[in-house]
Design an enzyme around this catalytic site. Structure first.
Site, mmCIF file in Angstrom:
data_model
loop_
_atom_site.group_PDB
_atom_site.id
_atom_site.type_symbol
_atom_site.label_atom_id
_atom_site.label_comp_id
_atom_site.label_asym_id
_atom_site.label_seq_id
_atom_site.Cartn_x
_atom_site.Cartn_y
_atom_site.Cartn_z
ATOM 1 C CG ASP A 30 32.807 -30.291 -14.175
ATOM 2 O OD1 ASP A 30 33.334 -30.604 -13.089
ATOM 3 O OD2 ASP A 30 31.593 -30.022 -14.279
ATOM 4 C CE LYS A 35 29.720 -33.839 -13.246
ATOM 5 N NZ LYS A 35 28.974 -32.604 -12.854
ATOM 6 C CG LEU A 153 17.461 -25.352 -20.538
ATOM 7 C CD1 LEU A 153 18.803 -26.066 -20.552
ATOM 8 C CD2 LEU A 153 16.928 -25.181 -21.965
ATOM 9 N NE ARG A 154 9.275 -27.481 -20.963
ATOM 10 C CZ ARG A 154 8.433 -28.073 -21.811
ATOM 11 N NH1 ARG A 154 7.259 -28.501 -21.387
ATOM 12 N NH2 ARG A 154 8.772 -28.231 -23.084
ATOM 13 C CG ASN A 211 11.898 -20.851 -12.296
ATOM 14 O OD1 ASN A 211 11.305 -21.134 -13.332
ATOM 15 N ND2 ASN A 211 13.148 -21.203 -12.077
ATOM 16 N N GLY A 256 -1.417 -31.863 -7.275
ATOM 17 C CA GLY A 256 -0.562 -32.997 -6.945
ATOM 18 C C GLY A 256 0.050 -32.858 -5.568
ATOM 19 N N GLY A 260 8.813 -29.773 -6.706
ATOM 20 C CA GLY A 260 10.170 -30.073 -6.238
ATOM 21 C C GLY A 260 11.148 -29.734 -7.339
ATOM 22 C CB CYS A 263 14.190 -24.574 -11.109
ATOM 23 S SG CYS A 263 15.442 -24.938 -12.360
#
Length: 439
Positions: A30, A35, A153-154, A211, A256, A260, A263
């Site tokens: 990176d 970071k 990935l969630r 998605n 709901g 948001g 993704c």
């Protein structure tokens, strides 16, 4: 295998750590020196359950390294993953691919031997073709391949999703790329994880289509919730009734305040831009985006209605700021539009979130941030539950009612039953179900 992961954001760091946990040697690269310095000291740049432990374990075992220098890292690499950001461009919604293409150029100039370059970032159809062109234009070694390996990935469950995936998608145009990625993911074959090999463009489109479909389910059930309120039905029972149909399934049928995160908002917009460029109308996805944007704005009106038609001078307490539980991600969170709407109508807003407050401070000027889920309601006229963190699921509603000045509970996640609220003197308004007032 020797793997290089370019980018230590959400996708890059989780993927790199999990690959290392499989036994591969992974170097995460990176350009952000702070970071990388933080990672060397064991500080995670994102909040994800279990990530710190898995990173620490593999660093100690010598399988996971962090650096700002690309060239030494890729000298012996078998696979080089590009996992940099692809945010939606302001103004037109196109995915910003500048970081992806910059990484491709840098890789091409640093390579001394053939490798497989893999896009892990979510990218529009045709991005892999452009990366291949960039590699050729910058004299990458002959035999260098380009593949697509989208992530699914969630946030909040990313490590489990990586290690026990529903599927692994690999888009490749040559045998070498397929063989290398087959070996990269071989440790998962013990779990019988299905691996789908496709063409590169097909793999790129799979992520966007997946998605967009999930976003469609969310917007659909939210519109059904509005109808339920109008006709006296209960959206939770409707969702269960249709979700038991195995052609539909129960997931993503929770009404709901709108979706948001990192993704769905940007991927639906990017898919629409791809379709427009191909002159193919996608009216359903366009409607999904419009419905979701409108819904988030309208949540403030629910609060105003619950307080008798005016927010001027009222204190509104907000529980949950991140777009979902178990993450500190504030990107396109429904709380942002809600709180802006409340403030515009004269409300004073106090808020609490278990992990998202640090990220929220710069995004929510004028908000009073509390230290816990009870102090936030002190003197409040209304309490709005926005994000269904576990610690909000069993609040002492009697204590909440005692601390509040007013008595309105607006439950945007249907965490509580109306009777629970009215029993302690609160009026209740959920989503897609009957409101309940104190008897």
């Amino acid at each position: 295998m020797q793997i290089v992961m370019i980018g230590t954001g959400y996708v890059g760091l989780v993927s790199g750590a999990c690959f290392a946990d499989f036994g591969h040697h992974v170097t995460c690269v990176d350009k952000d020196e702070s970071k990388i310095a933080g990672l060397h000291e064991g500080r995670m740049p994102i909040w994800e359950p279990g990530l710190e432990a898995i990173v620490s374990h593999n660093v100690k075992r010598g399988r996971l390294e962090f650096t700002t220098e690309l060239k030494p890292a890729i000298d012996t690499a078998d696979a080089i993953f590009i996992a940099v950001g692809t945010p939606a461009r302001h103004g037109d919604g196109h995915a910003d691919l500048s970081y992806v293409y910059a990484a491709a150029e840098e890789i091409a100039r640093a390579l001394t031997r053939p490798a497989v370059i893999v896009t892990k970032s979510t990218v529009p159809v045709g991005t892999g073709d452009e990366i291949a062109r960039i590699l050729r234009a910058n004299n990458a070694p002959d035999g260098t391949s380009v593949a697509s390996n989208p992530e699914f990935l969630r946030e909040g469950a990313a490590i489990r999703d990586f290690k026990i995936p529903d599927r692994i998608v690999v888009g490749a145009e040559d045998d070498r790329a397929r063989e290398v990625l087959h070996e990269v993911y071989r440790p998962l074959f013990l779990n019988k994880a299905p691996i789908l090999f496709t063409g590169r463009r097909t793999a790129e489109l799979i992520k966007y289509a997946a998605n967009a479909f999930l976003a469609t389910k969310i917007s659909f059930i939210n519109e059904v919730a509005d109808l339920c309120e109008a006709v006296g039905a209960d959206v939770q029972e409707v969702a269960r009734g249709i979700g038991l149909d195995n052609r539909i399934g129960p997931k993503f049928l929770h009404a709901g305040p709108g979706y948001g995160g990192s993704c769905f908002p940007k991927d639906t917009l990017a898919l629409l831009q791809t379709a427009e460029a191909a002159d193919v109308p996608m009216r359903i996805v366009g409607s999904v985006v419009a419905v979701n944007d409108e819904r988030k704005v309208r949540m403030a009106e629910r609060v105003r209605e619950a307080l008798g038609g005016s927010l001027q001078g009222k204190k509104v307490a907000v529980l949950g700021l991140t777009f979902k539980p178990n993450t500190d991600d504030m990107r396109d969170a429904p709380s942002l539009a809600l709180i802006a709407g409340l403030q515009q109508q004269g409300a004073r807003v106090a808020a609490f979130d278990p992990v998202g407050i640090d990220h929220a401070r710069s995004l929510l000027p004028g908000v009073e941030f509390a230290d816990d889920s009870y102090s936030v309601v002190d003197g409040a006229d209304a309490l709005v539950l926005v994000t269904e963190w576990d610690e909000f699921r069993a609040l002492d509603l009697k204590e909440v009612a005692r601390r509040m000045r007013g008595n309105a509970l607006i439950d945007l996640r249907n965490v509580y039953e109306p009777e629970e609220a009215t029993r302690v003197g609160l009026t209740y308004r959920g989503v897609g179900r009957a409101s309940a007032a104190v008897a």
